[in-house]
Design a protein around this motif. Structure first.
Motif, PDB file in Angstrom:
ATOM      1  N   ILE A   6       0.845  -1.198   0.000  1.00  0.00           N
ATOM      2  CA  ILE A   6       0.000   0.000   0.000  1.00  0.00           C
ATOM      3  C   ILE A   6       0.877   1.243   0.000  1.00  0.00           C
ATOM      4  O   ILE A   6       0.642   2.184  -0.768  1.00  0.00           O
ATOM      5  N   LYS A   7       1.913   1.260   0.844  1.00  0.00           N
ATOM      6  CA  LYS A   7       2.824   2.407   0.895  1.00  0.00           C
ATOM      7  C   LYS A   7       3.517   2.615  -0.448  1.00  0.00           C
ATOM      8  O   LYS A   7       3.713   3.745  -0.886  1.00  0.00           O
ATOM      9  N   GLU A   8       3.888   1.522  -1.092  1.00  0.00           N
ATOM     10  CA  GLU A   8       4.497   1.589  -2.422  1.00  0.00           C
ATOM     11  C   GLU A   8       3.550   2.276  -3.414  1.00  0.00           C
ATOM     12  O   GLU A   8       3.955   3.142  -4.185  1.00  0.00           O
ATOM     13  N   MET A   9       2.275   1.891  -3.368  1.00  0.00           N
ATOM     14  CA  MET A   9       1.266   2.474  -4.246  1.00  0.00           C
ATOM     15  C   MET A   9       1.115   3.973  -3.964  1.00  0.00           C
ATOM     16  O   MET A   9       1.026   4.786  -4.880  1.00  0.00           O
ATOM     17  N   LEU A  10       1.114   4.351  -2.688  1.00  0.00           N
ATOM     18  CA  LEU A  10       0.981   5.753  -2.311  1.00  0.00           C
ATOM     19  C   LEU A  10       2.203   6.570  -2.733  1.00  0.00           C
ATOM     20  O   LEU A  10       2.077   7.710  -3.195  1.00  0.00           O
ATOM     21  N   GLU A  11       3.380   5.991  -2.598  1.00  0.00           N
ATOM     22  CA  GLU A  11       4.604   6.666  -3.027  1.00  0.00           C
ATOM     23  C   GLU A  11       4.579   6.913  -4.532  1.00  0.00           C
ATOM     24  O   GLU A  11       5.048   7.952  -5.012  1.00  0.00           O
ATOM     25  N   THR A  12       4.009   5.983  -5.277  1.00  0.00           N
ATOM     26  CA  THR A  12       3.869   6.162  -6.728  1.00  0.00           C
ATOM     27  C   THR A  12       2.962   7.347  -7.029  1.00  0.00           C
ATOM     28  O   THR A  12       3.261   8.163  -7.904  1.00  0.00           O
ATOM     29  N   THR A  31     -17.570   0.940  -2.880  1.00  0.00           N
ATOM     30  CA  THR A  31     -16.470   1.166  -3.806  1.00  0.00           C
ATOM     31  C   THR A  31     -15.781   2.443  -3.367  1.00  0.00           C
ATOM     32  O   THR A  31     -16.433   3.454  -3.112  1.00  0.00           O
ATOM     33  N   PHE A  32     -14.458   2.372  -3.267  1.00  0.00           N
ATOM     34  CA  PHE A  32     -13.673   3.518  -2.842  1.00  0.00           C
ATOM     35  C   PHE A  32     -12.719   3.922  -3.954  1.00  0.00           C
ATOM     36  O   PHE A  32     -12.228   3.073  -4.695  1.00  0.00           O
ATOM     37  N   SER A  33     -12.467   5.230  -4.052  1.00  0.00           N
ATOM     38  CA  SER A  33     -11.438   5.701  -4.968  1.00  0.00           C
ATOM     39  C   SER A  33     -10.338   6.355  -4.148  1.00  0.00           C
ATOM     40  O   SER A  33     -10.590   6.980  -3.114  1.00  0.00           O
ATOM     41  N   LEU A  34      -9.116   6.198  -4.605  1.00  0.00           N
ATOM     42  CA  LEU A  34      -7.952   6.781  -3.962  1.00  0.00           C
ATOM     43  C   LEU A  34      -7.247   7.660  -4.969  1.00  0.00           C
ATOM     44  O   LEU A  34      -6.996   7.242  -6.098  1.00  0.00           O
ATOM     45  N   SER A  35      -6.930   8.877  -4.575  1.00  0.00           N
ATOM     46  CA  SER A  35      -6.174   9.776  -5.439  1.00  0.00           C
ATOM     47  C   SER A  35      -5.320  10.699  -4.581  1.00  0.00           C
ATOM     48  O   SER A  35      -5.453  10.722  -3.354  1.00  0.00           O
ATOM     49  N   TYR A  36      -4.435  11.447  -5.248  1.00  0.00           N
ATOM     50  CA  TYR A  36      -3.607  12.432  -4.555  1.00  0.00           C
ATOM     51  C   TYR A  36      -3.869  13.789  -5.177  1.00  0.00           C
ATOM     52  O   TYR A  36      -3.890  13.924  -6.395  1.00  0.00           O
ATOM     53  N   SER A  37      -4.068  14.787  -4.332  1.00  0.00           N
ATOM     54  CA  SER A  37      -4.294  16.150  -4.803  1.00  0.00           C
ATOM     55  C   SER A  37      -3.044  16.987  -4.555  1.00  0.00           C
ATOM     56  O   SER A  37      -2.661  17.226  -3.396  1.00  0.00           O
ATOM     57  N   LYS A  38      -2.415  17.402  -5.636  1.00  0.00           N
ATOM     58  CA  LYS A  38      -1.231  18.247  -5.521  1.00  0.00           C
ATOM     59  C   LYS A  38      -1.603  19.597  -4.913  1.00  0.00           C
ATOM     60  O   LYS A  38      -0.861  20.143  -4.095  1.00  0.00           O
TER      61      LYS A  38
END
Length: 79
Positions: A6-12, A31-38
């Protein structure tokens, strides 16, 4: 899925913060979505069914939250 994966995926997601990447985690009920907001500088986990969004500031807290979600999903699949 392990915490390290999971940490690997987040680091990506952090590495490609200029791109829009969304991971989807499905179970029978949610259903969940995961994203990163710059712009917000945080990870976002959204429950697609309820539109509830949780924001996490770092890899550590996000990975623990995702591990709980994924563990619940895996438990539902095996039952």
């Amino acid at each position: 899925m392990t915490i390290s994966k999971i940490k690997e995926m987040l680091e990506t997601l952090l590495r490609y913060e200029d791109s829009e990447i969304t991971h989807t985690i499905c179970s029978e009920n949610n259903t969940f979505s995961l994203s990163y907001s710059k712009e917000l500088k945080n990870f976002q986990v959204k429950n697609i069914e309820t539109d509830h969004v949780e924001y996490f500031p770092d890899v550590e807290t996000t990975s623990l939250a995702l591990y709980r979600i994924i563990s619940t999903v895996e438990k539902e699949v095996t039952e």
